[in-house]
Design an enzyme around this catalytic site. Structure first.
Site, PDB file in Angstrom:
ATOM      1  N   GLY A  19     -28.323 -14.313  10.140  1.00 39.33           N
ATOM      2  CA  GLY A  19     -27.147 -13.638   9.592  1.00 39.33           C
ATOM      3  C   GLY A  19     -27.353 -13.326   8.122  1.00 39.33           C
ATOM      4  N   ASN A 117     -31.894 -22.428   8.975  1.00 33.84           N
ATOM      5  CA  ASN A 117     -32.720 -23.500   9.540  1.00 33.84           C
ATOM      6  C   ASN A 117     -33.574 -23.034  10.732  1.00 33.84           C
ATOM      7  OD1 ASN A 117     -30.325 -23.297  10.944  1.00 33.84           O
ATOM      8  ND2 ASN A 117     -29.594 -25.311  10.319  1.00 33.84           N
ATOM      9  N   THR A 145     -28.234 -19.010   3.778  1.00 33.77           N
ATOM     10  CA  THR A 145     -27.260 -19.068   4.873  1.00 33.77           C
ATOM     11  C   THR A 145     -25.870 -19.324   4.321  1.00 33.77           C
ATOM     12  OG1 THR A 145     -26.491 -20.125   6.889  1.00 33.77           O
ATOM     13  CG2 THR A 145     -27.730 -21.541   5.438  1.00 33.77           C
ATOM     14  N   ASP A 147     -23.659 -20.596   5.939  1.00 37.27           N
ATOM     15  CA  ASP A 147     -23.186 -21.850   6.539  1.00 37.27           C
ATOM     16  C   ASP A 147     -23.438 -23.070   5.653  1.00 37.27           C
ATOM     17  OD1 ASP A 147     -22.512 -20.253   8.636  1.00 37.27           O
ATOM     18  OD2 ASP A 147     -24.041 -20.996  10.013  1.00 37.27           O
ATOM     19  N   MET A 193     -16.187 -18.657   9.101  1.00 42.53           N
ATOM     20  CA  MET A 193     -17.467 -18.948   9.769  1.00 42.53           C
ATOM     21  C   MET A 193     -17.973 -20.343   9.410  1.00 42.53           C
ATOM     22  SD  MET A 193     -19.587 -15.412   9.447  1.00 42.53           S
ATOM     23  CE  MET A 193     -19.424 -14.162  10.715  1.00 42.53           C
ATOM     24  N   GLY A 194     -19.143 -20.658   9.940  1.00 38.39           N
ATOM     25  CA  GLY A 194     -19.760 -21.928   9.592  1.00 38.39           C
ATOM     26  C   GLY A 194     -20.302 -22.705  10.774  1.00 38.39           C
ATOM     27  N   GLU A 250     -14.497 -21.726  12.640  1.00 34.89           N
ATOM     28  CA  GLU A 250     -14.741 -21.150  13.976  1.00 34.89           C
ATOM     29  C   GLU A 250     -15.312 -22.179  14.947  1.00 34.89           C
ATOM     30  OE1 GLU A 250     -17.760 -18.113  13.541  1.00 34.89           O
ATOM     31  OE2 GLU A 250     -19.273 -19.550  12.872  1.00 34.89           O
ATOM     32  N   TYR A 300     -17.293 -10.614   9.467  1.00 40.16           N
ATOM     33  CA  TYR A 300     -18.353 -10.129   8.584  1.00 40.16           C
ATOM     34  C   TYR A 300     -17.859  -9.816   7.170  1.00 40.16           C
ATOM     35  CZ  TYR A 300     -21.967  -9.699  12.221  1.00 40.16           C
ATOM     36  OH  TYR A 300     -22.906  -9.961  13.176  1.00 40.16           O
ATOM     37  N   LEU A 301     -16.545  -9.609   7.009  1.00 39.50           N
ATOM     38  CA  LEU A 301     -16.040  -9.319   5.656  1.00 39.50           C
ATOM     39  C   LEU A 301     -16.417 -10.446   4.709  1.00 39.50           C
ATOM     40  CD1 LEU A 301     -12.402  -8.033   6.377  1.00 39.50           C
ATOM     41  CD2 LEU A 301     -14.532  -6.743   6.319  1.00 39.50           C
TER      42      LEU A 301
END
Ligand code: F6P
Length: 423
Positions: A19, A117, A145, A147, A193-194, A250, A300-301
């Site tokens: 991503g 990762n 990332t 995340d 996200m995450g 999420e 995605y924003l």
């Protein structure tokens, strides 16, 4: 980590993976500008490792210095990215042989793989290729990332910006809800996200401090979702404050280990595609408490919002790219430049080399000490860690049309030298 003498000639291949983020192109700029300063030619793989397998290479030498500089503030992945897992050498030797053939055909001596990762795993495998297949290739993983779940590094380039976007959005939307709560919306739910780690959700906690400040509830993937406790806290907050802001990761799961929202698809690494937990929670709130709600899924924003990027993050993203080139040219192999925090206040950091095998396929979650006892908020320790990462505004040039002046690279293809490869 260090292996013999540096190859004396050759090109450097850079690829983006997984991503993308608001600042991954700043890393590309760090790589290309530093390599140019050393007189090293840089090719980029189109769409990550797939470009290397398909021999779809881009000659970054065809880009102007101004275009490369503009990468420092252009979001997305300028060369394309992918999710593609290389199998083990035993399981798919042909793929590795193809990679070596492509690297050899284009005299690539240094491979820099910019990802999370999963990508560190790919980078590690490629770094082992040289030995196994008799081709001298140095491989450096470059961290990225949103995340923030890479091991070893203090934080991951990409995270500080999504953290800033999330904290600011939580603050702004909460001002909106607070003004309408008397007659309209009482509950606002923001989904972030995450995946399996709650770092982005935690960053929302920077929006306010104290029991009545938003966000009133954060839902972390590190804690099992307890429906009764959640509903009770929403009710108590609305009765006390008048409204309630919830930030949900999420990746939250129920006691059976099932994601509350799973889209039903999986990527090449077997990860479930997540997204849609906010409407599930909103329906629950409506059903159990009858409150009017709004929910938002920035999706995605949040990871492309360069207009709200963290200056600290943009600087770190550039620095890891620059350091990766230094490591490669120093003859290092199977390492990643990581961010080391040297002081909290004022925040100080430096870049160091870490072994890829300490990073590949590991996931760093929020430590228990970062979550409040009820599991719905962040502690002072978490604030201390998170706050410096969203510091500073990363300036962006705007055009007369009112839009940011993002760059579109020419991405000139390198002539192929090999037959096509079916993978
Ligand atoms: O790269 C990490 C990430 O942004 C996750 O937080 C998110 O779940 C995932 O990527 C989405 O992946 P994709 O864009 O491939 O659907």
């Amino acid at each position: 980590m260090k292996s013999k003498a540096r190859p004396t000639a050759g090109r450097l291949l850079y690829a983006q993976s997984g991503g993308v983020t608001a600042v991954i192109n700043a890393t590309a700029a760090g790589v290309i500008q530093n390599a140019r300063a050393h007189g090293i030619k840089v090719y980029a793989a189109r769409n990550g490792i797939l470009g290397a397998l398909r021999e779809e290479l881009i000659d970054t030498g065809k880009e102007t210095a101004a275009a490369i500089e503009a990468l420092r503030y252009t979001p997305g992945g300028a060369f394309g990215s992918c999710r593609y897992k290389l199998k083990s050498l035993d399981a798919n030797r042909a793929e590795y042989e193809r990679l070596i053939d492509v690297l050899r055909a284009h005299e690539i001596r240094w491979f820099l793989y910019n990802g999370g990762n999963d990508s560190a795993d790919t980078a590690l495998k490629i770094s082992q290729l040289g030995k196994a297949m008799g081709y001298d290739i140095r491989c450096i993983g470059v961290p990225k990332t949103v995340d923030n779940d890479l091991a070893v590094t203090d934080c991951c380039p990409g995270f500080g910006s999504v953290a800033k976007y999330t904290a600011v959005s939580t603050l702004e939307a909460s001002l909106d809800v607070a003004s309408m709560a008397d007659t309209s919306t009482k509950v606002f739910i923001l989904e972030v996200m995450g995946r399996h780690a709650g770092w982005i959700a935690a960053a929302a906690g920077l929006a306010g401090e104290g029991a009545d400040a938003a966000p009133h509830i954060i839902l972390f993937p590190e804690r099992v979702f307890d429906e009764a406790a959640f509903i009770a806290k929403v009710k108590a907050t609305v009765e006390r404050v008048g409204w309630c802001t919830v930030v949900a990761s999420e990746g939250i799961r129920n006691a059976e280990g099932q994601f509350l929202a799973e889209a039903g698809t999986r990527d090449a690494f077997g990860h479930s595609q997540l997204g849609g937990v906010a409407p599930v929670l909103a329906a629950l709130v409506k059903d159990k408490l009858g409150y009017k709600y709004h929910w938002a899924l920035p999706d995605y924003l949040q990871r492309s919002a360069r207009h709200l990027a963290s200056k600290t993050d943009a600087e770190q993203a550039y620095a890891v790219g620059k350091a990766a080139v230094d490591y490669a040219l120093a003859g290092m192999n199977a390492v990643m430049p990581v961010i080391v925090r040297t002081a909290d206040a004022p925040y100080r950091w430096k870049i160091e080399a870490a072994a890829l095998d300490k990073i590949a396929n590991r996931e760093k979650k929020m430590p228990p000490g970062f979550l409040t006892r009820d599991g719905f908020g962040i502690t002072a320790a978490a604030r201390k860690y998170l706050a410096p990462l969203i510091q500073g505004e990363a300036a962006l040039p705007y055009g007369r049309n009112g839009l940011p002046k993002y760059v579109q690279l020419k991405n000139v293809a390198v002539a192929k030298k090999l037959p096509d490869f079916a993978h």
